[in-house]
Design an enzyme around this catalytic site. Structure first.
Site, mmCIF file in Angstrom:
data_model
loop_
_atom_site.group_PDB
_atom_site.id
_atom_site.type_symbol
_atom_site.label_atom_id
_atom_site.label_comp_id
_atom_site.label_asym_id
_atom_site.label_seq_id
_atom_site.Cartn_x
_atom_site.Cartn_y
_atom_site.Cartn_z
ATOM 1 N N GLY A 1 0.812 -1.195 0.118
ATOM 2 C CA GLY A 1 -0.002 0.064 0.015
ATOM 3 C C GLY A 1 1.021 1.228 -0.056
ATOM 4 C CB CYS A 2 0.471 4.585 -1.398
ATOM 5 S SG CYS A 2 -1.400 4.899 -0.948
ATOM 6 C CE1 TYR A 3 -1.928 8.500 3.550
ATOM 7 C CE2 TYR A 3 -3.414 6.846 3.152
ATOM 8 C CZ TYR A 3 -3.116 8.324 3.450
ATOM 9 O OH TYR A 3 -3.847 9.256 3.308
ATOM 10 C CB VAL A 4 1.794 0.135 3.626
ATOM 11 C CG1 VAL A 4 2.451 -0.853 4.664
ATOM 12 C CG2 VAL A 4 0.334 0.241 4.067
ATOM 13 C CB THR A 5 5.328 2.254 0.270
ATOM 14 O OG1 THR A 5 4.852 1.139 -0.208
ATOM 15 C CG2 THR A 5 6.827 2.584 -0.208
#
Ligand SMILES: NC(=O)c1ccc[n+]([C@@H]2O[C@H](COP(=O)([O-])OP(=O)(O)OC[C@H]3O[C@@H](n4cnc5c(N)ncnc54)[C@H](OP(=O)(O)O)[C@@H]3O)[C@@H](O)[C@H]2O)c1
Length: 333
Positions: A144-148
């Site tokens: 996920g983007c936030y996760v990265t």
């Protein structure tokens, strides 16, 4: 090499088409769309006029593609993946469908999984964490983007015994392209412009994904994650707060990422310094008096947070140089 982008009319699909159309190892890139079937690709992505001349087609499996990117809403990828894998093609899924390899945890936050046996087969596609496994994988769960952004800001700290890793705070801001191409009132210019809008303040689905991956490195790690919608189209910035003692945290980050092509340890981490590139910029500060560590991590949500990272994974899976096709630089000013 031939690549197929499924869900090519959306934002991550468009970014993939843009990156792949200039990739030195990709001979042909095709795309599917239900809405734009039979229409020219630049109708959905005008930036690709005179770059990509093909038409969107209906999805009918991999065809003669060597690699398939799934840029679909979650639950839709899991319908396509088993047949694609059976046909022998490599698959990179940008949705959340295979990111949490524990069925119970996945189903708690998403839905009943249609092929849970494949959860353990999928490799979590964060090259800085799983490079060796990605090289051998046939199914990649693109993070996920936030996760990265959060993981790259936290992974170097997972061995720090004097930090309170059970109460990490991640304060995230994202641009509007993170929500995809479909317009809603929430994303209306009148609502977003000149504004900062916290949403899913408690219970955003990226929180368990961050926890799940971090706990693979340190079982005690736990984040408290809150996102805010910010008035720009692309980019994510996360300010991460952790209390406790640590010696020379900048050095810890510099050592961890010294050889990473896409992670830069910087004195100032901003969205603009990474936008349109595959970089993650990380700035690290420590308040000795309050014993508070602050990590600021910025990425372009559509590139390192999605399509750029997907191409990085493709490069590793296909044995190409990791940075091929991804060497575009951010702009300044
Ligand atoms: N946006 C980001 O920053 C970002 C970052 C990381 C991961 N992701 C994830 O990547 C995936 C794609 O995101 P996105 O932002 O590109 O979304 P998007 O802009 O909404 O595009 C998704 C595309 O999928 C197709 N689609 C929608 N519903 C479908 C269905 N029921 N069956 C088949 N196709 C369907 C649509 O194309 P047609 O209607 O033309 O068929 C649409 O253009 C999502 O799972 C998202 O969570 C997004």
């Amino acid at each position: 090499m031939k690549a197929l982008v499924v869900g090519g009319s959306g934002y991550t699909g468009g970014e993939l088409l843009r990156i792949l159309s200039l990739h030195p190892k990709v001979d042909e890139v095709t795309a599917t769309s239900r809405t734009y079937e039979g229409r020219d690709i630049p109708e959905a992505h005008p930036n690709l006029t005179k770059v990509l001349n093909g038409k969107f087609r209906q999805y009918k499996g991999a065809g003669d593609a060597d690699i398939v990117f799934l840029c679909l809403p979650h639950t839709k990828s899991m319908e396509a993946v088993p047949e694609l894998l059976n046909s022998g093609v490599k698959v990179i899924d940008l949705s959340a469908d295979y990111r949490i390899s524990d069925k119970q945890v996945f189903e708690k936050y998403y839905c009943i999984h249609k092929n849970p046996e494949l959860l353990k087969k999928a490799v979590y596609g964060l090259p800085e964490l799983n490079r060796a496994k990605i090289k051998k994988a046939s199914l990649i769960a693109n993070p996920g983007c936030y996760v990265t952004s959060a993981l790259l800001g936290l992974i170097p700290l997972m061995g720090e015994k004097k930090l309170d890793l059970e109460h990490i705070i991640v304060d995230a801001k994202s641009g509007t392209s993170g929500a995809g191409v479909k317009p809603t009132q929430f994303l209306h210019a009148s609502e977003v412009a000149d504004n900062l809008k916290p949403y899913k303040v408690i219970g955003h689905r990226h929180q368990p994904e961050i926890d799940f991956i971090l706990q693979g490195l340190n079982p005690n790690a736990s984040v408290n994650f809150t996102p805010t919608l910010a008035p720009f189209s692309r980019g994510i910035q996360e300010t991460i707060h952790i209390f406790g003692e640590i010696d020379d945290p900048v050095k810890i980050f510099e050592k961890k990422y010294a050889k990473e092509p896409f992670v830069r340890v910087v004195s100032e981490s901003t969205v603009k310094n990474v936008a349109f590139s595959n970089y993650c910029d990380i700035a690290v500060f420590y308040d000795n008096e309050k014993q508070r560590l602050v990590v600021v991590s910025s990425i372009d949500n559509l590139i390192k947070g999605a399509s750029g990272q997907a191409v990085e994974n493709m490069n590793l899976m296909m044995g190409y140089g990791e940075t091929e096709g991804l060497q575009t630089l951010p702009y300044h000013p």
